[in-house]
Design an enzyme around this catalytic site. Structure first.
Site, PDB file in Angstrom:
ATOM      1  N   HIS A 258       0.838  -1.203   0.000  1.00 43.37           N
ATOM      2  CA  HIS A 258       0.000   0.000   0.000  1.00 43.37           C
ATOM      3  C   HIS A 258       0.872   1.251   0.000  1.00 43.37           C
ATOM      4  O   HIS A 258       1.607   1.511   0.953  1.00 43.37           O
ATOM      5  CB  HIS A 258      -0.905   0.010   1.231  1.00 43.37           C
ATOM      6  CG  HIS A 258      -2.001   1.024   1.150  1.00 43.37           C
ATOM      7  ND1 HIS A 258      -3.222   0.754   0.566  1.00 43.37           N
ATOM      8  CD2 HIS A 258      -2.066   2.306   1.555  1.00 43.37           C
ATOM      9  CE1 HIS A 258      -4.001   1.828   0.647  1.00 43.37           C
ATOM     10  NE2 HIS A 258      -3.303   2.789   1.236  1.00 43.37           N
TER      11      HIS A 258
ATOM     12  N   ASP B  66       0.296   5.478  -1.088  1.00 44.37           N
ATOM     13  CA  ASP B  66      -0.709   6.476  -1.483  1.00 44.37           C
ATOM     14  C   ASP B  66      -0.155   7.567  -2.391  1.00 44.37           C
ATOM     15  O   ASP B  66      -0.741   8.659  -2.471  1.00 44.37           O
ATOM     16  CB  ASP B  66      -1.321   7.117  -0.231  1.00 44.37           C
ATOM     17  CG  ASP B  66      -2.438   6.274   0.361  1.00 44.37           C
ATOM     18  OD1 ASP B  66      -3.400   5.983  -0.364  1.00 44.37           O
ATOM     19  OD2 ASP B  66      -2.353   5.903   1.541  1.00 44.37           O
TER      20      ASP B  66
ATOM     21  N   GLU C 112      -8.793   1.612  -2.806  1.00 39.56           N
ATOM     22  CA  GLU C 112      -9.039   1.760  -1.370  1.00 39.56           C
ATOM     23  C   GLU C 112     -10.367   2.474  -1.142  1.00 39.56           C
ATOM     24  O   GLU C 112     -10.495   3.662  -1.408  1.00 39.56           O
ATOM     25  CB  GLU C 112      -7.897   2.537  -0.709  1.00 39.56           C
ATOM     26  CG  GLU C 112      -8.016   2.592   0.805  1.00 39.56           C
ATOM     27  CD  GLU C 112      -6.839   3.295   1.445  1.00 39.56           C
ATOM     28  OE1 GLU C 112      -6.553   3.001   2.625  1.00 39.56           O
ATOM     29  OE2 GLU C 112      -6.210   4.155   0.785  1.00 39.56           O
TER      30      GLU C 112
ATOM     31  N   HIS D  90     -13.219   2.456   3.529  1.00 40.88           N
ATOM     32  CA  HIS D  90     -12.140   3.274   4.068  1.00 40.88           C
ATOM     33  C   HIS D  90     -12.579   3.645   5.489  1.00 40.88           C
ATOM     34  O   HIS D  90     -12.980   2.762   6.249  1.00 40.88           O
ATOM     35  CB  HIS D  90     -11.836   4.481   3.176  1.00 40.88           C
ATOM     36  CG  HIS D  90     -10.577   5.190   3.572  1.00 40.88           C
ATOM     37  ND1 HIS D  90     -10.558   6.480   4.049  1.00 40.88           N
ATOM     38  CD2 HIS D  90      -9.289   4.762   3.609  1.00 40.88           C
ATOM     39  CE1 HIS D  90      -9.321   6.827   4.350  1.00 40.88           C
ATOM     40  NE2 HIS D  90      -8.524   5.800   4.089  1.00 40.88           N
TER      41      HIS D  90
ATOM     42  N   HIS E 227      -8.928  -1.550   7.199  1.00 37.87           N
ATOM     43  CA  HIS E 227      -9.954  -0.507   7.372  1.00 37.87           C
ATOM     44  C   HIS E 227     -11.326  -1.032   7.775  1.00 37.87           C
ATOM     45  O   HIS E 227     -12.166  -0.243   8.211  1.00 37.87           O
ATOM     46  CB  HIS E 227     -10.111   0.364   6.119  1.00 37.87           C
ATOM     47  CG  HIS E 227      -9.107   1.455   6.000  1.00 37.87           C
ATOM     48  ND1 HIS E 227      -9.119   2.570   6.808  1.00 37.87           N
ATOM     49  CD2 HIS E 227      -8.039   1.606   5.176  1.00 37.87           C
ATOM     50  CE1 HIS E 227      -8.118   3.362   6.476  1.00 37.87           C
ATOM     51  NE2 HIS E 227      -7.440   2.794   5.498  1.00 37.87           N
TER      52      HIS E 227
ATOM     53  N   HIS F  43      -2.507  -3.096   4.827  1.00 40.73           N
ATOM     54  CA  HIS F  43      -1.714  -2.214   5.692  1.00 40.73           C
ATOM     55  C   HIS F  43      -2.379  -2.119   7.071  1.00 40.73           C
ATOM     56  O   HIS F  43      -3.086  -1.176   7.367  1.00 40.73           O
ATOM     57  CB  HIS F  43      -1.509  -0.833   5.050  1.00 40.73           C
ATOM     58  CG  HIS F  43      -2.742  -0.063   4.693  1.00 40.73           C
ATOM     59  ND1 HIS F  43      -3.765  -0.583   3.932  1.00 40.73           N
ATOM     60  CD2 HIS F  43      -3.127   1.210   4.994  1.00 40.73           C
ATOM     61  CE1 HIS F  43      -4.706   0.333   3.777  1.00 40.73           C
ATOM     62  NE2 HIS F  43      -4.346   1.435   4.418  1.00 40.73           N
TER      63      HIS F  43
ATOM     64  N   ASP G 280       2.207   2.119   3.767  1.00 38.64           N
ATOM     65  CA  ASP G 280       1.321   3.287   3.788  1.00 38.64           C
ATOM     66  C   ASP G 280       2.098   4.584   3.599  1.00 38.64           C
ATOM     67  O   ASP G 280       1.705   5.630   4.109  1.00 38.64           O
ATOM     68  CB  ASP G 280       0.490   3.346   5.077  1.00 38.64           C
ATOM     69  CG  ASP G 280      -0.827   4.102   4.894  1.00 38.64           C
ATOM     70  OD1 ASP G 280      -1.136   4.498   3.756  1.00 38.64           O
ATOM     71  OD2 ASP G 280      -1.547   4.304   5.886  1.00 38.64           O
TER      72      ASP G 280
END
Length: 399
Positions: free
Chosen positions: A22, A24, A127, A154, A195, A216, A324
């Protein structure tokens, strides 16, 4: 960490590089540069603006990256679908821009081929289940565009699944949510349970015919954060064949860091800033708070504590890493950006982990899980066609 352990770590990573679950970067590029790769050239040093650039990925021993094609919870309906398509478009533009460094991958074989060619395999994970807008056809289209996992929620619930950080409504998965999982199995898209609420985790594990992942997340027994995985859920992963990919987010790792983050968020809200706001004013607000309230230190050893614990529960064949990066402001010292993986591997070597076991953690487990999902999909496609179910049919009302 001694030079000898770092040298050994780099040697291990040359043989079995990291599959990171993961990152972003796509959303960070959206917010910082409107996806403009001329404005932020990732072949140049971007450490002042990002956790990620191409040279630091190589220094960190990253051999495959699941780029998160994330959609903020403030977006819904068609806007959420548009946003995820824009994220996918960026990842494809990224791999087109740097073809000598990155290679788009949608299968386990393509991951291995990219590694053999000396390129970083670039995969995508969506995500936030709100990005499919309660449409199985949209889910299938994302798969055709290359998305290989979907994080079911999420930070907020979706109409068919509960988030770990929202008030329970579905108490796991609705009938439509169960159908989403079944259709993901059929097309070969990994079910990502980071999540989601524990009841959603349990429901998905009971339904899924393919391995699931936590892209993650950390161990809840060591840090009681709702984003982490409870012991009873961890214990179910081996039978499922899935993967718990440990995150580097400070407040998922250390109880004192969790408490500090809660106070920092409170302070930010009092000044009108969301915790993920990266504007200059929000950053200045965070820095002022941190100057008065130094945040607890997390290190590669803190991450290794979680890895040691998860290993005891799930075994070495069901572990991975999901940093992350570019999705948090709170990372361990020594794991400040994507170049830091050798520091973590050196810590594991110092604890007696073998090169073979580290190779499973970094590379082999993630490749195996994707290949297993592909095998399940081939089998299921011989038994049933695409689901045409709607949320109205299965749950009795429109979202």
């Amino acid at each position: 960490m001694t030079t000898s352990f770092l040298d050994r770590a780099n040697a291990v990573l040359r043989e079995t590089p990291v599959v990171d679950g993961h990152n972003d970067l796509p959303w960070a590029m959206r917010t910082k540069a409107g996806y403009d790769l001329d404005a932020i050239d990732l072949a140049a040093d971007q450490r002042s603006r990002l956790h990620t650039d191409l040279d630091r990925l190589r220094t960190g021993g990253v051999g495959a990256q699941f780029w998160s094609v994330y959609v903020h919870c403030d977006l819904a309906g068609d806007s959420a679908v548009s946003a995820v398509l824009e994220q996918i478009d960026f990842v494809r533009a990224l791999t087109d821009r740097y073809p000598d460094r990155l290679q788009l991958a949608t299968t386990a074989d393509e991951m291995e081929a990219a590694r053999a060619a000396g390129r970083i395999a670039s995969l995508m994970g969506a995500e936030g289940g709100h990005c499919i807008n309660c449409s199985l056809a949209t889910l299938r289209t994302l798969h055709r565009l290359g998305v290989r996992y979907l994080t079911l929620t999420h930070n907020h619930n979706v109409p068919w699944a509960d988030s770990a950080t929202d008030e329970p409504k579905a108490h796991g998965l609705t009938e439509f949510g169960a159908e989403v999982v079944r259709e993901m199995n059929r097309v070969g898209m990994l079910v990502d349970l980071s999540h989601v609420a524990p009841d959603t985790m349990r429901a998905a594990l009971s339904i899924s015919e393919a391995p699931v992942i936590f892209s993650h997340s950390c161990a809840r027994a060591l840090c009681d954060h709702p984003r982490n995985i409870p012991d009873d859920v961890l214990a179910e992963i081996p039978a499922n064949g899935g993967l718990a990919m440990t995150s580097f987010v400070g407040y998922f790792l250390l109880p004192a860091a969790k408490k500090w983050a809660e106070l920092a968020d409170e302070n930010g809200r009092a000044h009108g800033y969301h915790r993920l706001d990266r504007s200059p004013a929000a950053t200045q607000c965070r820095q002022a708070f941190q100057a008065e309230h130094p945040r607890p230190e997390v290190t590669p050893a803190t991450v290794a504590d979680h890895l040691d614990y998860v290993r005891e529960v799930v075994g070495i064949d069901h572990m991975g890493l999901g940093g992350d990066f570019d999705g948090t402001n709170y990372l361990p010292s020594g794991l400040d950006d994507v170049s830091g993986y050798p520091n973590l591997v050196a810590e594991l070597l110092s604890r007696g982990w073998s090169a073979s076991d580290i190779g499973k953690l970094t590379w082999h487990n993630a490749v195996r899980v994707l290949r297993d999902a592909e095998d399940v999909a081939r089998d299921l496609q011989g038994k049933r066609g695409p689901s045409l179910a709607t949320i109205e049919q299965l749950d009795g009302s429109a979202p």
